[in-house]
Design a protein around this motif. Sequence first.
Motif, short mmCIF file in Angstrom:
data_model
loop_
_atom_site.label_atom_id
_atom_site.label_comp_id
_atom_site.label_asym_id
_atom_site.label_seq_id
_atom_site.Cartn_x
_atom_site.Cartn_y
_atom_site.Cartn_z
N SER A 1 -48.76 54.07 -17.90
CA SER A 1 -49.41 54.43 -16.64
C SER A 1 -50.36 55.59 -16.83
N LEU B 1 -52.66 49.06 -11.81
CA LEU B 1 -51.27 48.63 -11.69
C LEU B 1 -51.07 47.27 -12.36
N ASP C 1 -52.05 51.65 -3.81
CA ASP C 1 -51.07 51.73 -4.90
C ASP C 1 -51.45 50.91 -6.13
N TRP C 2 -52.55 50.12 -6.04
CA TRP C 2 -53.03 49.42 -7.23
C TRP C 2 -53.87 50.34 -8.12
N LEU D 1 -52.44 56.32 -13.66
CA LEU D 1 -51.58 55.73 -12.61
C LEU D 1 -50.24 56.46 -12.63
N ARG E 1 -46.16 55.92 -9.84
CA ARG E 1 -45.78 54.58 -9.40
C ARG E 1 -44.91 53.87 -10.44
N GLU E 2 -44.22 54.66 -11.23
CA GLU E 2 -43.40 54.10 -12.30
C GLU E 2 -42.30 53.19 -11.74
N THR F 1 -42.36 51.38 -9.01
CA THR F 1 -42.95 50.11 -8.59
C THR F 1 -43.13 49.18 -9.78
N ILE F 2 -43.56 49.73 -10.90
CA ILE F 2 -43.77 48.91 -12.10
C ILE F 2 -42.44 48.38 -12.62
#
Length: 561
Positions: A523, A144, A306-307, A528, A531-532, A534-535
């Motif tokens: 990602s 992340l 989530d990292w 990853l 979690r788009e 969150t980024i």
Amino acid sequence: MLVTMYLLAFLSLLPIIVVGVFLVGLRWPASRAMPLSYITAILLALIVWQVPFNQVSAATINGLVVAVRLLYIIFGAILLLNVLKESGALGCIRRTFTDISPDRRVQAIIIGWLFGTFIEGAAGFGTPAAVAVPLMVGLGFPPLAAVLVGMTIQSTPVSFGAVGTPILVGVRQSLASDPEVLQRFQEMGLPNLDAGLKQIGFQIALLHGCCGVLIPLILVCFLTRFFGANRSWKEGLAVWPFAMFAALAMIVPYVLVAKLIGPEFPSLVGGLCGLAIVIAAARSGFLVPKGDAVWDFPNEQEWPSDWQGTMAREDSTTEFHSVIAAWAPYVLVAGLLVLTRLTVFPFKGWITDPAVTWAVPNLFGSSISIKEVPLYVPGSVFVVVSLITLILHRMSWGQTQRAFKDSFITVGRASVALVFTVPMVQVFLNSDGGAAGLDKMPFVLAHAIANATGNAWPIFSPWIGGLGASVAGSNTMSNMMFSLFQFGVGERIGVDPTWIVTLQAVGGAAGNMICVHNVVAASAVVGLIGREGTIIRKTLLPFVYYVLLAGVLGFVIVQTT
């Protein structure tokens, strides 16, 4: 009539609102949020804009083709990383960065800001994230954090990416369509379109220099605040001398090249000069944290879920001692990207020859045509270098199988999000020509904002560029759509129109930080997925800083010139 304009502007914004609510607000994965956005764009195009079904279908197919191109880039980038991991070269690369400095803030600036700028200057089109993000993960960055770094630097270098494509193609194609622009240039003492583009390019570099000088510092502050054991802004601010030094090491040659040569090489030369200066300085200990001041991430066992991505980060048990052989693939990637992009070499002509180009004109009888140049896509460079590396590093059949298998699995996870994201973009961009007689959705939105802001337009101009790039996924596309419109608004409000186009291009570069399909692609290369949102919630902050500062500076400039 005014009410109708603003209602249509609101409707045209709905696909983006859906993304904001579900992807960013509710943090749905892109694989769930983007189908809703795509359906919204389809319904608006068919029902409100009354776009013919064949054009909507053609836009969707074109989007799928572009999605495959992005997946190919992702596959090539992750394949190279997996090959290096299996051969043991990645561990050797890690040691070279540790020798420069074990401080993760320093590593992020060198890899993300400087190496990323150089790759952007050579290839553009999201390639820096495909190269720098997996490299940082291989060095021990949380996935992340690596994606956040890779997206944040997608700002200052972008206007001069792919040897100046956003200006030499995007701005040029937009402005060249109106002969009155050339006449205006001549009145300003600029004899032709090339001279006008060079002047605009220099202004873009100046404005980027003012806004971008803080990007390395913002980058490290985000690392220490969101990924440090102490969650501290202060630990990022502690390296401000090094961050500013690295920023200026890139920006000074970047601006000089834009002034003296033109829009082709500012990012490429600026990144290369910055790398040479900063790495030499860091090796000598100049401004680099030492001893207890060295900053690192917490132990991997302490990372929140989530990292982390799905990519395995274990080193190969194979011993690898040659630093030159370990770095050779990345040097080869950079070299091939430069050689195949510069027209002074024959290679670009070879790989873009019509004989190796796939084209479908006027798909389904629409105005939309598809053209693909597979050998020119950066994914081809990654794949070729990966195959060369298999031989160079004398890898076994088992290692080769694992590298390819892991790469295909990673691409598969990214595919669901991209096959809805990019078609949505294409429907949004190709929504003109319908029976309702309306402009395409982004134009409807831009006209409404321009009408509402009047003489304050320079403050809002970068936001339009940023919105265009965040939706289209490309500064080039944003400039192509809006440069002539921005030039016309500048004329209408009585200010230097070249500065309004400059603000458009700077905002368009910053828009890459919050572009959904760029985030999905970055990602995906580190596994990853999901979690788009969150980024984007994090990259939204530097994006707002960038376009807000650019707009304020632009307003001051046009009022005083």
